[in-house]
Design a protein around this motif. Structure first.
Motif, PDB file in Angstrom:
ATOM      1  N   HIS A  65       0.929  -1.133  -0.065  1.00  0.00           N
ATOM      2  CA  HIS A  65      -0.066  -0.115  -0.167  1.00  0.00           C
ATOM      3  C   HIS A  65       0.927   1.041  -0.067  1.00  0.00           C
ATOM      4  O   HIS A  65       0.393   2.374   0.240  1.00  0.00           O
ATOM      5  CB  HIS A  65      -0.969  -0.181   1.169  1.00  0.00           C
ATOM      6  N   GLY A  66       2.200   1.040  -0.238  1.00  0.00           N
ATOM      7  CA  GLY A  66       2.809   2.205  -0.411  1.00  0.00           C
ATOM      8  C   GLY A  66       3.580   2.842   1.015  1.00  0.00           C
ATOM      9  O   GLY A  66       4.014   3.733   1.005  1.00  0.00           O
ATOM     10  N   GLU A  67       3.280   2.015   2.293  1.00  0.00           N
ATOM     11  CA  GLU A  67       3.614   2.626   3.568  1.00  0.00           C
ATOM     12  C   GLU A  67       4.921   2.341   3.825  1.00  0.00           C
ATOM     13  O   GLU A  67       5.673   1.298   3.471  1.00  0.00           O
ATOM     14  CB  GLU A  67       2.733   1.944   4.601  1.00  0.00           C
ATOM     15  N   GLU A  68       5.800   3.093   4.385  1.00  0.00           N
ATOM     16  CA  GLU A  68       7.082   3.036   4.376  1.00  0.00           C
ATOM     17  C   GLU A  68       7.400   2.325   6.044  1.00  0.00           C
ATOM     18  O   GLU A  68       6.908   3.051   7.034  1.00  0.00           O
ATOM     19  CB  GLU A  68       7.964   4.293   4.580  1.00  0.00           C
ATOM     20  N   ILE A  69       8.073   1.340   6.069  1.00  0.00           N
ATOM     21  CA  ILE A  69       8.537   0.757   7.204  1.00  0.00           C
ATOM     22  C   ILE A  69      10.042   0.678   7.427  1.00  0.00           C
ATOM     23  O   ILE A  69      10.877   0.142   6.676  1.00  0.00           O
ATOM     24  CB  ILE A  69       8.273  -1.018   7.105  1.00  0.00           C
ATOM     25  N   VAL A  70      10.608   1.544   8.381  1.00  0.00           N
ATOM     26  CA  VAL A  70      12.082   1.565   8.796  1.00  0.00           C
ATOM     27  C   VAL A  70      12.454   0.374   9.329  1.00  0.00           C
ATOM     28  O   VAL A  70      11.862   0.070  10.339  1.00  0.00           O
ATOM     29  CB  VAL A  70      12.028   3.008   9.604  1.00  0.00           C
ATOM     30  N   LEU A  71      13.408  -0.118   8.884  1.00  0.00           N
ATOM     31  CA  LEU A  71      14.090  -1.097   9.437  1.00  0.00           C
ATOM     32  C   LEU A  71      15.492  -0.912  10.181  1.00  0.00           C
ATOM     33  O   LEU A  71      15.666  -1.647  11.284  1.00  0.00           O
ATOM     34  CB  LEU A  71      14.689  -2.272   8.341  1.00  0.00           C
ATOM     35  N   ALA A  72      16.059   0.151   9.983  1.00  0.00           N
ATOM     36  CA  ALA A  72      17.149   0.371  10.635  1.00  0.00           C
ATOM     37  C   ALA A  72      17.646   1.643  10.192  1.00  0.00           C
ATOM     38  O   ALA A  72      17.204   2.397   9.268  1.00  0.00           O
ATOM     39  CB  ALA A  72      18.443  -0.651  10.468  1.00  0.00           C
ATOM     40  N   VAL A  73      18.508   2.376  11.338  1.00  0.00           N
ATOM     41  CA  VAL A  73      19.319   3.558  11.165  1.00  0.00           C
ATOM     42  C   VAL A  73      20.765   3.106  11.155  1.00  0.00           C
ATOM     43  O   VAL A  73      21.134   2.604  12.249  1.00  0.00           O
ATOM     44  CB  VAL A  73      18.792   4.840  12.075  1.00  0.00           C
ATOM     45  N   ARG A  74      21.467   3.609   9.910  1.00  0.00           N
ATOM     46  CA  ARG A  74      22.872   3.160  10.039  1.00  0.00           C
ATOM     47  C   ARG A  74      23.628   4.647   9.844  1.00  0.00           C
ATOM     48  O   ARG A  74      23.424   5.571   9.326  1.00  0.00           O
ATOM     49  CB  ARG A  74      23.093   2.245   8.772  1.00  0.00           C
ATOM     50  N   GLY A  75      24.882   4.572  10.582  1.00  0.00           N
ATOM     51  CA  GLY A  75      25.619   5.602  10.512  1.00  0.00           C
ATOM     52  C   GLY A  75      27.067   5.321  10.015  1.00  0.00           C
ATOM     53  O   GLY A  75      27.390   4.180   9.415  1.00  0.00           O
ATOM     54  N   PRO A  76      28.206   6.149  10.359  1.00  0.00           N
ATOM     55  CA  PRO A  76      29.733   6.064   9.738  1.00  0.00           C
ATOM     56  C   PRO A  76      30.076   4.572  10.115  1.00  0.00           C
ATOM     57  O   PRO A  76      30.018   4.094  11.164  1.00  0.00           O
ATOM     58  CB  PRO A  76      30.407   7.118  10.619  1.00  0.00           C
ATOM     59  N   GLY A  77      30.727   4.104   9.257  1.00  0.00           N
ATOM     60  CA  GLY A  77      31.194   2.751   9.577  1.00  0.00           C
ATOM     61  C   GLY A  77      30.407   1.566   8.988  1.00  0.00           C
ATOM     62  O   GLY A  77      30.643   0.219   8.823  1.00  0.00           O
ATOM     63  N   ALA A  78      29.183   1.961   8.857  1.00  0.00           N
ATOM     64  CA  ALA A  78      28.117   0.725   8.346  1.00  0.00           C
ATOM     65  C   ALA A  78      28.474   0.351   6.870  1.00  0.00           C
ATOM     66  O   ALA A  78      28.940   1.114   5.975  1.00  0.00           O
ATOM     67  CB  ALA A  78      26.908   1.243   8.441  1.00  0.00           C
ATOM     68  N   LEU A  79      28.248  -1.113   6.685  1.00  0.00           N
ATOM     69  CA  LEU A  79      28.273  -1.644   5.422  1.00  0.00           C
ATOM     70  C   LEU A  79      26.703  -1.911   5.083  1.00  0.00           C
ATOM     71  O   LEU A  79      26.089  -2.505   5.648  1.00  0.00           O
ATOM     72  CB  LEU A  79      29.235  -2.871   5.573  1.00  0.00           C
ATOM     73  N   LEU A  80      26.691  -1.553   3.770  1.00  0.00           N
ATOM     74  CA  LEU A  80      25.532  -1.599   3.157  1.00  0.00           C
ATOM     75  C   LEU A  80      25.463  -2.571   1.866  1.00  0.00           C
ATOM     76  O   LEU A  80      26.264  -2.179   1.083  1.00  0.00           O
ATOM     77  CB  LEU A  80      24.802  -0.316   2.886  1.00  0.00           C
ATOM     78  N   GLY A  81      24.138  -3.233   1.756  1.00  0.00           N
ATOM     79  CA  GLY A  81      24.421  -4.079   0.390  1.00  0.00           C
ATOM     80  C   GLY A  81      25.054  -5.378   0.572  1.00  0.00           C
ATOM     81  O   GLY A  81      25.110  -6.041  -0.549  1.00  0.00           O
ATOM     82  N   GLU A  82      25.585  -5.862   1.746  1.00  0.00           N
ATOM     83  CA  GLU A  82      26.305  -7.024   1.642  1.00  0.00           C
ATOM     84  C   GLU A  82      25.717  -8.371   1.352  1.00  0.00           C
ATOM     85  O   GLU A  82      26.144  -9.246   0.810  1.00  0.00           O
ATOM     86  CB  GLU A  82      27.112  -7.082   2.901  1.00  0.00           C
ATOM     87  N   LEU A  83      24.312  -8.383   1.859  1.00  0.00           N
ATOM     88  CA  LEU A  83      23.418  -9.580   1.502  1.00  0.00           C
ATOM     89  C   LEU A  83      23.342  -9.895   0.249  1.00  0.00           C
ATOM     90  O   LEU A  83      23.624 -10.969  -0.350  1.00  0.00           O
ATOM     91  CB  LEU A  83      22.411  -9.352   2.337  1.00  0.00           C
TER      92      LEU A  83
END
Length: 227
Positions: A65-83
């Motif tokens: 339905h277009g509702e945004e579900i926030v899963l996490a907040v990440r900051g400096p040092g975080a790795l994203l897209g690894e999976l």
């Protein structure tokens, strides 16, 4: 109390051996995004992983339905897209900048080669993924075990401990989340989250403004969070 440097120390890059860290960064190129920019889109094919060097991002998914579900907040040092890099599947979530962000963009092939040749870094990644799975399980329990005000309190505690800066009033949360984004993280409507924040304000636990929040009483907030 954890300020941003403490949050950074728990992220992937800070856990690496300094030599491994330098080599990983050398395999990518630096890029900047303005606030609100999209870094990843859910469902797209993975070509890169990102290492955040400054700024904070939200990881989120959209419902049918277009509702945004926030899963996490990440900051400096975080790795994203690894999976997605590891299993080749489309990205499981979107990532957007909460503020101006800089990251090192590493091609998937270079990242996988890095993991194959650096066993210690691969173990750090496994530990990171295991920690995120445990956190995901814990949050699922929260939905069944805690009311909305408690869930809001728990998210504010998480933000204060990871991204908090002490000031003369208490601990100022430096991540500029809107009430809509907080509601998407808590798993409740914006109206319900606004009511929960009003309860926490009336009890003298927090103060809130437009995209600003300060925790006045950490011990009291922990009690309200059920910790």
């Amino acid at each position: 109390m954890g300020a941003e440097r403490d949050a950074e120390s728990t992220e992937f890059v800070a856990r690496l051996d300094p030599v491994d860290r330098e080599e990983l960064m050398a395999r990518g190129r630096r890029r900047r995004w303005p606030a609100s920019a999209s870094l990843f889109l859910e469902g797209e094919r993975s070509a890169t992983v990102l290492v955040i060097t400054s700024g904070r991002v939200k990881v989120f998914s959209l419902t049918a339905h277009g509702e945004e579900i926030v899963l996490a907040v990440r900051g400096p040092g975080a790795l994203l897209g690894e999976l997605s890099a590891i299993d080749g599947a489309p990205r499981g979530a979107s990532v957007a900048a909460l503020e101006p962000v800089e990251a090192v963009v590493v091609p998937v092939a270079a990242f996988l080669d890095f993991l194959r040749s650096h066993a210690a870094a691969a173990v750090v990644l496994l530990q990171l993924v295991a920690g995120r799975l445990r956190d995901s399980d814990r949050k699922r329990v929260e939905f069944a075990a805690y009311d909305i005000a408690a869930r809001v309190a728990r998210r504010l505690l998480e933000l204060a401990e990871r991204f908090g800066e002490p000031d003369e009033h208490g601990v100022r949360i430096t991540v500029a989340l809107s009430q809509d984004e907080l509601a998407g993280w808590v798993g409740a409507s914006r109206e319900a989250v606004a009511k929960a924040l009003r309860v926490l304000r009336d009890r003298g636990l927090v103060t809130t403004g437009r995209r600003t929040m300060t925790v006045l009483d950490l011990a009291g907030l922990r009690r309200r969070a059920g910790e």
